[in-house]
Write a protein that holds these residues in place. Structure first.
Motif, mmCIF file in Angstrom:
data_model
loop_
_atom_site.group_PDB
_atom_site.id
_atom_site.type_symbol
_atom_site.label_atom_id
_atom_site.label_comp_id
_atom_site.label_asym_id
_atom_site.label_seq_id
_atom_site.Cartn_x
_atom_site.Cartn_y
_atom_site.Cartn_z
ATOM 1 N N UNK A 23 -0.655 -15.887 -36.796
ATOM 2 C CA UNK A 23 0.119 -17.028 -37.287
ATOM 3 C C UNK A 23 1.328 -16.539 -38.063
ATOM 4 N N UNK A 24 2.480 -17.116 -37.761
ATOM 5 C CA UNK A 24 3.675 -16.836 -38.563
ATOM 6 C C UNK A 24 3.799 -17.973 -39.578
ATOM 7 N N UNK A 25 3.331 -17.688 -40.812
ATOM 8 C CA UNK A 25 3.379 -18.743 -41.833
ATOM 9 C C UNK A 25 3.968 -18.181 -43.121
ATOM 10 N N UNK A 26 4.627 -19.064 -43.873
ATOM 11 C CA UNK A 26 5.234 -18.632 -45.138
ATOM 12 C C UNK A 26 4.479 -19.276 -46.293
ATOM 13 N N UNK A 27 4.407 -18.528 -47.393
ATOM 14 C CA UNK A 27 3.848 -19.119 -48.605
ATOM 15 C C UNK A 27 4.930 -19.075 -49.678
ATOM 16 N N UNK A 28 4.900 -20.023 -50.595
ATOM 17 C CA UNK A 28 5.873 -19.993 -51.679
ATOM 18 C C UNK A 28 5.155 -19.723 -52.998
ATOM 19 N N UNK A 29 5.592 -18.662 -53.704
ATOM 20 C CA UNK A 29 5.035 -18.334 -55.012
ATOM 21 C C UNK A 29 5.876 -19.051 -56.073
ATOM 22 N N UNK A 30 5.252 -19.970 -56.801
ATOM 23 C CA UNK A 30 5.989 -20.735 -57.818
ATOM 24 C C UNK A 30 5.826 -20.144 -59.202
ATOM 25 N N UNK A 31 4.867 -19.236 -59.333
ATOM 26 C CA UNK A 31 4.599 -18.567 -60.605
ATOM 27 C C UNK A 31 4.579 -17.071 -60.340
ATOM 28 N N UNK A 32 5.052 -16.263 -61.314
ATOM 29 C CA UNK A 32 5.147 -14.823 -61.026
ATOM 30 C C UNK A 32 3.781 -14.202 -60.735
ATOM 31 N N UNK A 33 2.728 -14.777 -61.299
ATOM 32 C CA UNK A 33 1.374 -14.254 -61.051
ATOM 33 C C UNK A 33 1.022 -14.321 -59.561
ATOM 34 N N UNK A 34 1.576 -15.320 -58.870
ATOM 35 C CA UNK A 34 1.309 -15.421 -57.421
ATOM 36 C C UNK A 34 2.013 -14.295 -56.668
ATOM 37 N N UNK A 35 3.168 -13.861 -57.168
ATOM 38 C CA UNK A 35 3.873 -12.731 -56.524
ATOM 39 C C UNK A 35 3.049 -11.457 -56.738
ATOM 40 N N UNK A 36 2.525 -11.307 -57.946
ATOM 41 C CA UNK A 36 1.684 -10.134 -58.233
ATOM 42 C C UNK A 36 0.483 -10.100 -57.286
ATOM 43 N N UNK A 37 -0.158 -11.239 -57.124
ATOM 44 C CA UNK A 37 -1.320 -11.295 -56.211
ATOM 45 C C UNK A 37 -0.907 -10.953 -54.783
ATOM 46 N N UNK A 41 -2.593 -8.017 -52.594
ATOM 47 C CA UNK A 41 -3.455 -8.282 -51.428
ATOM 48 C C UNK A 41 -2.725 -8.083 -50.090
ATOM 49 N N UNK A 42 -1.526 -7.494 -50.128
ATOM 50 C CA UNK A 42 -0.761 -7.114 -48.924
ATOM 51 C C UNK A 42 -0.170 -8.318 -48.172
#
Ligand code: MRU
Length: 346
Positions: A23-37, A41-42
């Motif tokens: 699947x080609x899907x995008x996620x949006x990180x709204x908090x910096x902690x989500x970018x860290x995760x 998790x690659x």
């Protein structure tokens, strides 16, 4: 062009690389902690891409600190930078990007234009992304001269658009050669344990109609012996001052095999991957990842539950196994230490 990372109004948008090729899907990180995760998790991976994501994550963190007084803002900023620095230890581009954001913060402190901090960091993070794409194109132009028409190129892991801001380093060289009209055939090592070669490199090449054949990692020696490979080209996570190169686990074995079969072995990387503070490969920290990556494949057990596992994510190829390092500023050959020094002084 595939762009794995983008800054949007809502935050940092990433192609979820765990979901590819299905699947080609995008996620949006709204908090910096989500970018860290996402880095841990690659979801986003590859040395330059990790650096870009961290820079954007730091800007995102500052967006969430609008009313901090200057002293606590500095403390909070340093804490966020330390959190990003603790995500993955091997790729030096991460620390390079964090340092660049720290320099930007320092400059802002000296200028004392308080209200401009978030804007400044956001612009800087976006500039790192755009610069990376331009640098990859330059690496591609440098490297394509090393590849002749009809060559068969073996690559390992994914050093492509997905691993960078776009275009790629090792795959950027392949792209540039194809754009010049050269007809290449790519062999992609599967790249256990998490299959960046089979899942990501093969997907990227197929998106552009570049012929690609997947082999398992253990097939590389036999395929070389059969005369099917003309050259090997890989990316890098950290290059020491003497040219020793850390890259995805399995790269060192490929370099030894290439030497045994008299096949050129090239590394393609931007200057931001070279760590002059590290004299040789022994000093490069090697990340060890979760044993479950080895005990399972796509979540399915492939080893007895609880079996003891050793899972270094990277290895180091000694510089004398590397025919040349391709950078945006030029191609370096032995003696590597002198060539690398020149790159930074010319
Ligand atoms: O664990 P990963 O997927 O982040 O490892 C990536 C690699 O080893 C790449 O080859 C390297 O980062 C170069 S990317 C241009």
């Amino acid at each position: 062009m595939i762009r794995p990372i983008e800054w949007t109004e809502e935050g940092v948008t990433l192609i979820d690389q765990k979901a590819l090729p299905g699947t080609l899907q995008r996620i949006t990180c709204r908090h910096y902690g989500e970018v860290i995760r996402a880095i841990c998790d690659l979801t986003v991976r590859g040395a330059p891409a990790i650096g870009i994501a961290a820079a954007m994550g730091i800007a995102l963190a500052v967006k969430g600190m609008p009313n901090e007084p200057p002293e606590s803002l500095t403390v909070a900023f340093d804490r966020v930078c330390a959190e990003f620095a603790a995500t993955r230890p091997t790729a030096v581009n991460l620390f390079w990007a964090i340092n660049r954001m720290k320099q930007s913060f320092e400059k802002w402190r000296r200028d004392e234009h308080r209200e401009a901090l978030y804007d400044r960091l956001r612009k800087d993070a976006c500039a790192i992304l755009e610069e990376d794409i331009a640098i990859n194109r330059r690496i591609g132009r440098q490297g394509m001269q090393l590849i002749s028409d009809n060559a068969a190129v073996l690559t390992h892991c994914n050093a492509g658009a997905l691993a960078t801001g776009g275009y790629g380093t090792a795959l950027g060289v392949i792209r540039a050669a194809c754009e010049e009209g050269k007809r290449l055939r790519v062999f992609a090592d599967e790249t256990r344990p998490v299959l960046q070669g089979a899942r990501l490199t093969a997907w990227e090449m197929m998106q552009e109609g570049i012929p690609v054949t997947i082999i398992t990692d253990s097939m590389a020696g036999f395929v070389m012996k059969q005369g099917k490979i003309d050259l090997v080209i890989v990316g890098a996570d950290r290059i020491a001052a003497n040219g020793d190169t850390a890259n995805k686990i399995g790269t060192y074995s490929l370099a030894v095999l290439a030497r045994a079969h008299s096949i050129p072995f090239y590394v393609a990387a931007p200057l931001s991957t070279i760590d002059l503070a590290v004299a040789d490969g022994k000093e490069i920290p090697i990340e060890e990842r979760n044993p479950e990556e080895v005990r399972t494949l796509a979540g399915i057990p492939t080893a007895p539950s609880g079996a003891h596992v050793y899972n270094p994510a990277f290895d180091v190829t000694p510089h004398d196994y590397i025919s040349a390092i391709i950078t945006e500023e030029g191609i370096v050959r032995a003696p590597m230490n002198l060539g690398i020094k020149t790159l930074f002084t010319q």
